[in-house]
Design a protein around this motif. Structure first.
Motif, PDB file in Angstrom:
ATOM      1  N   MET A 123      -9.080   2.053   0.961  1.00 21.84           N
ATOM      2  CA  MET A 123      -7.889   1.549   1.123  1.00 21.84           C
ATOM      3  C   MET A 123      -7.762   0.218   1.676  1.00 21.84           C
ATOM      4  O   MET A 123      -6.819  -0.672   1.347  1.00 21.84           O
ATOM      5  N   PHE A 124      -8.776  -0.160   2.349  1.00 26.96           N
ATOM      6  CA  PHE A 124      -8.902  -1.420   2.826  1.00 26.96           C
ATOM      7  C   PHE A 124      -9.531  -2.310   1.762  1.00 26.96           C
ATOM      8  O   PHE A 124     -10.851  -2.300   1.621  1.00 26.96           O
ATOM      9  N   GLY A 125      -8.797  -3.267   1.193  1.00 25.19           N
ATOM     10  CA  GLY A 125      -9.385  -4.113   0.077  1.00 25.19           C
ATOM     11  C   GLY A 125      -9.149  -3.413  -1.038  1.00 25.19           C
ATOM     12  O   GLY A 125      -9.699  -3.910  -2.109  1.00 25.19           O
ATOM     13  N   HIS A 126      -8.908  -2.277  -1.090  1.00 28.28           N
ATOM     14  CA  HIS A 126      -8.466  -1.624  -2.435  1.00 28.28           C
ATOM     15  C   HIS A 126      -9.806  -1.225  -3.350  1.00 28.28           C
ATOM     16  O   HIS A 126      -9.920  -1.012  -4.631  1.00 28.28           O
ATOM     17  N   ALA A 127     -10.977  -1.295  -2.607  1.00 28.74           N
ATOM     18  CA  ALA A 127     -12.224  -1.016  -3.250  1.00 28.74           C
ATOM     19  C   ALA A 127     -13.282  -0.680  -2.244  1.00 28.74           C
ATOM     20  O   ALA A 127     -13.063  -1.037  -1.000  1.00 28.74           O
ATOM     21  N   VAL A 128     -14.562  -0.115  -2.365  1.00 27.79           N
ATOM     22  CA  VAL A 128     -15.601   0.032  -1.887  1.00 27.79           C
ATOM     23  C   VAL A 128     -16.565  -1.084  -2.336  1.00 27.79           C
ATOM     24  O   VAL A 128     -17.107  -0.938  -3.334  1.00 27.79           O
ATOM     25  N   ALA A 267     -13.480   0.347  -7.455  1.00 25.79           N
ATOM     26  CA  ALA A 267     -11.971   0.155  -7.315  1.00 25.79           C
ATOM     27  C   ALA A 267     -11.469   1.443  -6.834  1.00 25.79           C
ATOM     28  O   ALA A 267     -12.086   2.626  -7.298  1.00 25.79           O
ATOM     29  N   PHE A 268     -10.815   1.136  -6.025  1.00 27.49           N
ATOM     30  CA  PHE A 268     -10.097   2.573  -4.991  1.00 27.49           C
ATOM     31  C   PHE A 268      -8.622   2.061  -5.445  1.00 27.49           C
ATOM     32  O   PHE A 268      -7.648   1.611  -4.701  1.00 27.49           O
ATOM     33  N   ARG A 269      -7.988   2.951  -6.303  1.00 26.46           N
ATOM     34  CA  ARG A 269      -6.649   2.900  -6.768  1.00 26.46           C
ATOM     35  C   ARG A 269      -5.844   3.888  -5.939  1.00 26.46           C
ATOM     36  O   ARG A 269      -6.150   4.797  -5.109  1.00 26.46           O
TER      37      ARG A 269
END
Length: 317
Positions: A123-128, A267-269
């Motif tokens: 969730m932080f930055g919408h990506a790992v 990407a973390f949608r």
């Protein structure tokens, strides 16, 4: 129609390779580990968990190399939900599963913690990204070190288990190692065939990639856990069954996601937030059952399976 039929054949071949490969790998790895006097729970948390999680690792790393790393989060979260709500529920239907105190006090809280961590990082930055991957891999290494010292401390218990049930499969070291390696190769090839066939069929039917990752791919890559845990339950090896699932979930989040994100950021949608909540809730439900009852019976299994049915219906909406 011909294309879908061809993909169904590939899918079937992949499932067969997955199941037989997992069977070979688990039997061989367990025989090797027991020769080193490793307790049942540790075998499940490490050797067996890593072996049965090989499909998740192969799928996610392969997707990252080919530029499709987005499927990783759905694969990991979907597999973890399925491991708990489907694999353990079906295993408990075969035979009640006793849960080790160490698993209740340490390993299950670790599953809860790393699930929260993965969702927070995503969730932080919408990506790992790669820095966050380093954090995940560092925690994984620390966890493995802890298991190594646990294995040393449990040597006496392991020797007792060894006396009670010596492995009869693969008595020759060379044969055992060969079949273990063969099983691992079959798992990797089977996972690729399964995911490719299922994905192509789903795309032909207009199913989204998120649903594909959370259901079809997750089920295909969770088959080794299912087969392994059911077989372990039927043989009365509860530590192997529960350790397999706990270890697989930890391995999926820390190692599979970590290695994949080291190759390319994932990407973390926003949709994955709900999936992460479901993964946490399913692990929390398992921990509550284990903490209060010290075992999973058929009633627990029915509750967990009902939970997955509700989740699956939500995904189809």
């Amino acid at each position: 129609m011909t294309h879908i039929l061809f993909q169904l054949i590939i899918l079937t071949i992949g499932f067969v390779l997955l199941i037989k490969g997992a069977d070979f790998f688990v039997k061989g790895a367990s025989a090797i580990a027991r020769r080193f006097h490793v307790p049942q729970l540790i075998i499940g948390l490490t050797v067996v968990a890593m072996g049965t999680s090989a499909p998740e690792a192969a799928v996610s790393i392969g997707a990252a190399v080919s530029g499709n790393a987005d499927i990783t989060i759905g694969n990991v979260l979907g597999s973890n939900v399925m491991n708990v709500l489907v694999v353990l529920s079906m295993t408990a239907a075969v035979a009640p599963i006793a849960v080790d105190k160490k698993a209740v006090r340490f390993d299950l809280p670790i599953v809860l913690g790393v699930t929260i961590l993965l969702v927070a990082l995503g969730m932080f930055g919408h990506a790992v990204d790669r820095w966050e991957a380093i954090v995940l891999l560092a925690i994984f290494i620390a966890y493995m070190i802890r298991l190594f010292f646990d294995a040393k401390d449990s040597k006496d218990q392991a020797e007792l288990e060894l006396e009670e049930s010596r492995p009869t499969w693969g008595q020759g070291n060379g044969w055992t190692y060969l079949m273990t390696l063969t099983g691992l190769v079959m798992i990797v090839i089977g996972s690729k065939a399964t995911v490719y066939g299922a994905t192509q069929i789903a795309l032909e039917l207009g199913v989204s990639q998120r649903i594909i990752g959370l259901t079809i791919v997750a089920f295909g890559t969770s088959l080794p856990e299912l087969v392994t845990s059911v077989i372990a339950a039927r043989r009365g090896e509860a530590g192997l069954a529960i350790g397999n699932i706990i270890g697989s979930n930890i391995f999926n989040i820390l190692f599979v996601t970590g290695i994949t994100a080291m190759i390319t950021p994932i990407a973390f949608r926003p949709d994955f937030l709900f999936d992460g909540i479901v993964a946490f809730a399913s692990a929390a439900l398992l921990w509550i059952f284990a903490w209060r009852m010290r075992r999973l019976n058929r009633i627990c299994g029915a509750v967990m399976l009902a939970g997955y049915a509700a989740y699956f219906i939500y995904l189809l909406q």
